[in-house]
Structures are given as structure tokens and as C-alpha cells.
Write an enzyme that holds these catalytic residues in place. Structure first.
Site, PDB file in Angstrom:
ATOM      1  N   HIS A 136    -134.870   0.545 -84.245  1.00 57.19           N
ATOM      2  CA  HIS A 136    -135.911   1.380 -83.637  1.00 57.19           C
ATOM      3  C   HIS A 136    -136.397   0.747 -82.326  1.00 57.19           C
ATOM      4  O   HIS A 136    -136.507   1.424 -81.309  1.00 57.19           O
ATOM      5  CB  HIS A 136    -137.056   1.550 -84.641  1.00 57.19           C
ATOM      6  CG  HIS A 136    -138.282   2.182 -84.070  1.00 57.19           C
ATOM      7  ND1 HIS A 136    -138.557   3.527 -84.213  1.00 57.19           N
ATOM      8  CD2 HIS A 136    -139.293   1.661 -83.347  1.00 57.19           C
ATOM      9  CE1 HIS A 136    -139.703   3.802 -83.598  1.00 57.19           C
ATOM     10  NE2 HIS A 136    -140.182   2.688 -83.064  1.00 57.19           N
ATOM     11  N   GLU A 137    -136.665  -0.563 -82.372  1.00 58.67           N
ATOM     12  CA  GLU A 137    -137.136  -1.249 -81.161  1.00 58.67           C
ATOM     13  C   GLU A 137    -136.078  -1.217 -80.056  1.00 58.67           C
ATOM     14  O   GLU A 137    -136.402  -1.027 -78.884  1.00 58.67           O
ATOM     15  CB  GLU A 137    -137.522  -2.701 -81.473  1.00 58.67           C
ATOM     16  CG  GLU A 137    -138.708  -2.860 -82.432  1.00 58.67           C
ATOM     17  CD  GLU A 137    -139.988  -2.222 -81.891  1.00 58.67           C
ATOM     18  OE1 GLU A 137    -140.225  -2.311 -80.676  1.00 58.67           O
ATOM     19  OE2 GLU A 137    -140.719  -1.620 -82.685  1.00 58.67           O
TER      20      GLU A 137
ATOM     21  N   HIS B 138    -136.229   2.004 -78.184  1.00 57.52           N
ATOM     22  CA  HIS B 138    -137.237   2.048 -77.118  1.00 57.52           C
ATOM     23  C   HIS B 138    -136.659   1.488 -75.832  1.00 57.52           C
ATOM     24  O   HIS B 138    -136.922   1.984 -74.746  1.00 57.52           O
ATOM     25  CB  HIS B 138    -138.465   1.216 -77.499  1.00 57.52           C
ATOM     26  CG  HIS B 138    -139.406   1.944 -78.422  1.00 57.52           C
ATOM     27  ND1 HIS B 138    -139.867   3.204 -78.174  1.00 57.52           N
ATOM     28  CD2 HIS B 138    -139.979   1.565 -79.588  1.00 57.52           C
ATOM     29  CE1 HIS B 138    -140.677   3.579 -79.151  1.00 57.52           C
ATOM     30  NE2 HIS B 138    -140.759   2.596 -80.030  1.00 57.52           N
TER      31      HIS B 138
ATOM     32  N   GLU C 151    -141.664   7.589 -79.963  1.00 58.48           N
ATOM     33  CA  GLU C 151    -141.451   7.067 -81.319  1.00 58.48           C
ATOM     34  C   GLU C 151    -140.384   7.885 -82.047  1.00 58.48           C
ATOM     35  O   GLU C 151    -139.507   7.329 -82.698  1.00 58.48           O
ATOM     36  CB  GLU C 151    -142.753   7.074 -82.117  1.00 58.48           C
ATOM     37  CG  GLU C 151    -143.793   6.062 -81.652  1.00 58.48           C
ATOM     38  CD  GLU C 151    -143.254   4.646 -81.569  1.00 58.48           C
ATOM     39  OE1 GLU C 151    -142.417   4.270 -82.422  1.00 58.48           O
ATOM     40  OE2 GLU C 151    -143.632   3.915 -80.639  1.00 58.48           O
TER      41      GLU C 151
ATOM     42  N   ASP D  30    -136.816   6.555 -83.396  1.00 56.86           N
ATOM     43  CA  ASP D  30    -136.393   6.755 -84.788  1.00 56.86           C
ATOM     44  C   ASP D  30    -135.008   7.388 -84.831  1.00 56.86           C
ATOM     45  O   ASP D  30    -134.153   7.010 -85.635  1.00 56.86           O
ATOM     46  CB  ASP D  30    -137.388   7.669 -85.525  1.00 56.86           C
ATOM     47  CG  ASP D  30    -138.618   6.909 -86.004  1.00 56.86           C
ATOM     48  OD1 ASP D  30    -138.623   5.668 -85.903  1.00 56.86           O
ATOM     49  OD2 ASP D  30    -139.571   7.561 -86.478  1.00 56.86           O
TER      50      ASP D  30
HETATM   51 ZN   LIG Z   1    -141.793   2.366 -81.827  1.00 53.94          ZN
END
Ligand SMILES: [Zn+2]
Length: 412
Positions: free
Chosen positions: A277-278, A281, A355, A359
Site C-alpha cells: 500500500h505504501e 502511494h 488511499e 489499496d
Molecule cells: Zn495510505
């Protein structure tokens, strides 16, 4: 009364009322759902944990309401109450008109506002966090942090303020274009040194060492075509038992940081999903997009400040009889928030969009099921409410509500 005084008072009153109304809705909603765990989570979250999250949320929200009212009172006391004028007089007694006096005024205002915030910071840490078992900070560490933050703030902000005041005094009407460019470049510089120079002042960072986890993580990084030197563990447990993970820095300073508390809470597969997930980003350039957007917005703010600074009424209508570049900067900081109050939900909306995208990226490169179980654990162990008021959440939350986020992951 000047029209600008009325406009400012109206904006402050509206923003304060809106904040209180949203908080009251949130309190009501969380209380109304306290008696039962939402069906989606009934297998993973016990009633005890759910009720603890509700009580924790209510304690924080109730206290935030007091802070909203106190904060508005402080702004009124500093402006119409003559607080800023008094601080100007104090700085004028120490330094002749010039950059030094401006810096003294800015330092005094920073010190006074920090002292005013101190009781609520203490209450939040040693009463609320303590009561729910999250606080690990000692009074000694708390005050060491406070001193470090004050020194660091002075060290980072005063040189920038000195440069901006100098530009205002020397460059005439278009100073704000230069000041904006300097501020954006300086902000990027601070972000660049933050992971390697600033963060280590407060926490210890060590490379992640668990061999099984490391092997997993390296496979993930390879799959994603990602080179990262800094995959770090941070001793977050020194201050709090809340767990977290974040991405920081750019260029050669970029790194992914896991709180030690998070690594204790999650198994290797879950850590991998959170890391994916990071990475999302980063791959989707969320940090860069945010920086570009804030830079563009701040150009607008500097332009407005450039205009306001030339108006005598900007000072007199806010209770200040001694105009100066430093005073204009300070007044602007206090006056801006109520007028830009409605930008907050837009920023939160953008953050929630990012976000969802991260995901999505995590689902493609790791396991959606592991991300779900990691999120459930994090919600439960951090006592984050599963039943926020929808409007409160839409207005403030940088992350989508748990139910919405997890439903999307499970659909995949
Ligand atoms: Zn996040």
C-alpha cells in the site's frame, strides 16, 4: 467597525460553529452505535474492543470541542483583545525597527502560542492516552520533545522568516512572487532532510532485520520494480503504543518507516500488504501531486498577503496599530484558517482518493486478504472507531471509513 473586522468575525463564528456541530454529530453517532459491533466486523472485533474504541473516540472528540472554543478565544484575544499589539510593543522595546525586531515578534508569538497549547497537549497525552493505555511517554521525554521542537522550529523557521521580511522590505510590490519561490524551495529542502536529519532527533531508526520478513519484502520490492535503500524500523513504542507505517522523503533520502509497534501487531504477510500500500502511494506519485497542489495554493495565498499587507485597514481592523511585514505574516496565519475552512473537506477527499488508489495497487501486488486482516487489527488495536459519523468523516478523515475501505478490498 470596519467591514473586514465583521467579515473575519463572521468567518470565525461560522467555522467554529461548524466544527462544534460536526463534533456533536460524531459524538452522537458513535454513542448510538456503541452497543453492537457492526456485522462486517463481528468475527474479528470483540464487543469490549468496540466499546473501548467508542469511549476513546468520544473522549478525544469531547476534548477537541473544548479546544475549538478555546482556540477561537485565543485568536480573538490576540487580535481584538490587543495581544499582538502588546507583543509588538514588547519586541519594540528590545530591538530597533528592522528584521531583528520582526524575528523577535515572530519568536514571541510562537512561544506564547506553544505555551497556550501546552495544557491541552499535556491533558491529551497524560490523561486521555493514559486512560486508554496508549501513552508510553514520560514527563521527562515529553518536555525534552517540547524543548527540541521549539529549538528546531526556531532554527528552521526564523531564517526563512528573515529572508521573507528582507524580500518584503527590498523588492517592493512583487515581493510575494519571490517569497513564494523561496518558501516552496525551502519546503522541499526540509522534506529532503527530514528523514535523515530531523526524524532521528526524536526517534531511533534501525534497518528491518527479521530474515523471513526481509526476504518477503525484497521479493515484493522486486515485483514492483522498486529500489529503496531505507526500509526502516522506528522505536515508536517510546512514546505510544499506536502503530503506524509511512513513506517519507524523496530522491536519495526516500524511505519507508514501520513503527516497531506495528511490526509486533502484524504477521509477515500483513506487513507485506501494508508495505505494498505504501509503495502504491509512491508509485502513483501521491506525495509529488500533493506538493504541487500545495505549492499552487500557496502562490494564491502569497498574492492575497501581498495585497493585504499594503492596506492600512488589514492591521487596524484586527486590533493592531503598528503595521510591519512580520506583523502582516502573523496576522495572516491567524486570519486565514476560518476563511479556508471549506478547503479542508476537499483536501480530505483527495487524500481518501489516494488511499483507495494505494489499496488498489496493494491488491495487484500483494494479497487483498492480508491487507484486510492488517487493517482490522490496526483499527482494533488503535481503538479507531468503526462507526464514525459519515459527515464528520467526509469533512476531516484522510482515510476512508473502515467499512467502506474493507468492503472494496473484499469485493476484489
Ligand atoms: Zn495510505
Amino acid at each position: 467597525m470596519h467591514a473586514f473586522s465583521i467579515a473575519f468575525l463572521a468567518a470565525l463564528a461560522l467555522a467554529t460553529a461548524a466544527r462544534l456541530w460536526l463534533a456533536a454529530r460524531h459524538l452522537g453517532h458513535v454513542r448510538a452505535h456503541r452497543s453492537a459491533v457492526p456485522a462486517e466486523f463481528s468475527g474479528d472485533v470483540g464487543l469490549d474492543a468496540h466499546q473501548k474504541a467508542a469511549d476513546y473516540t468520544c473522549a478525544k472528540t469531547g476534548f477537541a470541542m473544548i479546544e475549538v472554543v478555546v482556540g477561537a478565544g485565543v485568536v480573538l484575544a490576540l487580535t481584538f483583545g490587543g495581544g499582538l499589539q502588546w507583543l509588538h510593543d514588547a519586541s519594540a522595546a528590545w530591538a530597533a525597527d528592522g528584521i531583528l525586531r520582526g524575528l523577535l515578534l515572530i519568536a514571541l508569538v510562537g512561544l506564547v502560542t506553544t505555551l497556550i497549547d501546552l495544557p491541552s497537549d499535556l491533558y491529551r497525552t497524560f490523561v486521555i492516552e493514559q486512560r486508554f493505555g496508549f501513552n508510553k511517554t514520560t514527563p521527562g521525554l515529553f518536555f525534552a520533545d517540547l524543548c527540541k521542537s521549539l529549538l528546531l522550529g526556531a532554527l528552521l523557521l526564523l531564517p526563512l522568516a528573515a529572508l521573507i521580511i528582507w524580500l518584503i522590505r527590498e523588492l517592493g510590490e512583487y515581493w510575494w512572487v519571490y517569497a513564494w519561490a523561496v518558501t516552496v524551495a525551502y519546503g522541499a529542502f526540509v522534506q529532503f532532510i527530514a528523514p535523515t536529519v530531523i526524524a532521528p532527533l526524536f526517534n531511533k531508526f534501525s534497518p528491518m532485520e527479521d530474515p523471513e520478513l526481509k526476504a518477503r519484502v525484497e521479493r515484493l520490492l522486486e515485483r514492483c520494480g522498486f529500489k529503496v535503500k531505507g526500509l526502516m524500523k522506528m522505536d515508536g513504542s517510546r512514546r505510544s503504543s499506536h502503530g503506524n507505517a509511512y513513506f517519507t522523503g524523496f530522491g536519495n533520502s526516500k524511505r519507508i518507516v514501520f513503527f516497531d509497534t506495528l511490526l509486533q501487531q502484524l504477521n509477515a504477510a500483513e506487513v507485506e500488504a501494508v508495505l505494498a500500500h505504501e509503495l502504491g502511494h509512491f508509485k502513483l506519485r501521491h506525495i509529488l501531486k500533493r506538493m504541487v497542489l500545495t505549492s499552487a495554493l500557496s502562490l494564491g495565498f502569497f498574492w492575497v498577503l501581498g495585497f493585504l499587507m499594503r492596506q492600512e485597514w488589514f492591521f487596524s481592523s484586527l486590533g493592531v496599530a503598528s503595521p510591519s511585514p512580520a506583523m502582516a505574516l502573523i496576522l495572516f496565519m491567524f486570519v486565514l484558517p476560518p476563511f479556508t475552512f471549506l478547503l479542508q473537506p476537499l483536501g480530505a477527499m483527495l487524500s481518501r482518493k489516494h488511499e483507495f488508489e494505494a489499496d488498489q495497487y496493494a491488491m495487484q501486488n500483494a494479497s487483498a486478504r492480508d491487507l484486510v486482516s492488517a487493517l482490522v487489527k490496526l483499527y482494533r488495536d488503535n481503538a479507531s472507531t468503526l462507526t464514525p459519523d459519515p459527515l464528520h468523516s467526509a469533512f476531516y478523515d484522510s482515510h476512508p471509513p473502515a467499512i467502506v475501505r474493507i468492503a472494496r478490498l473484499q469485493k476484489a
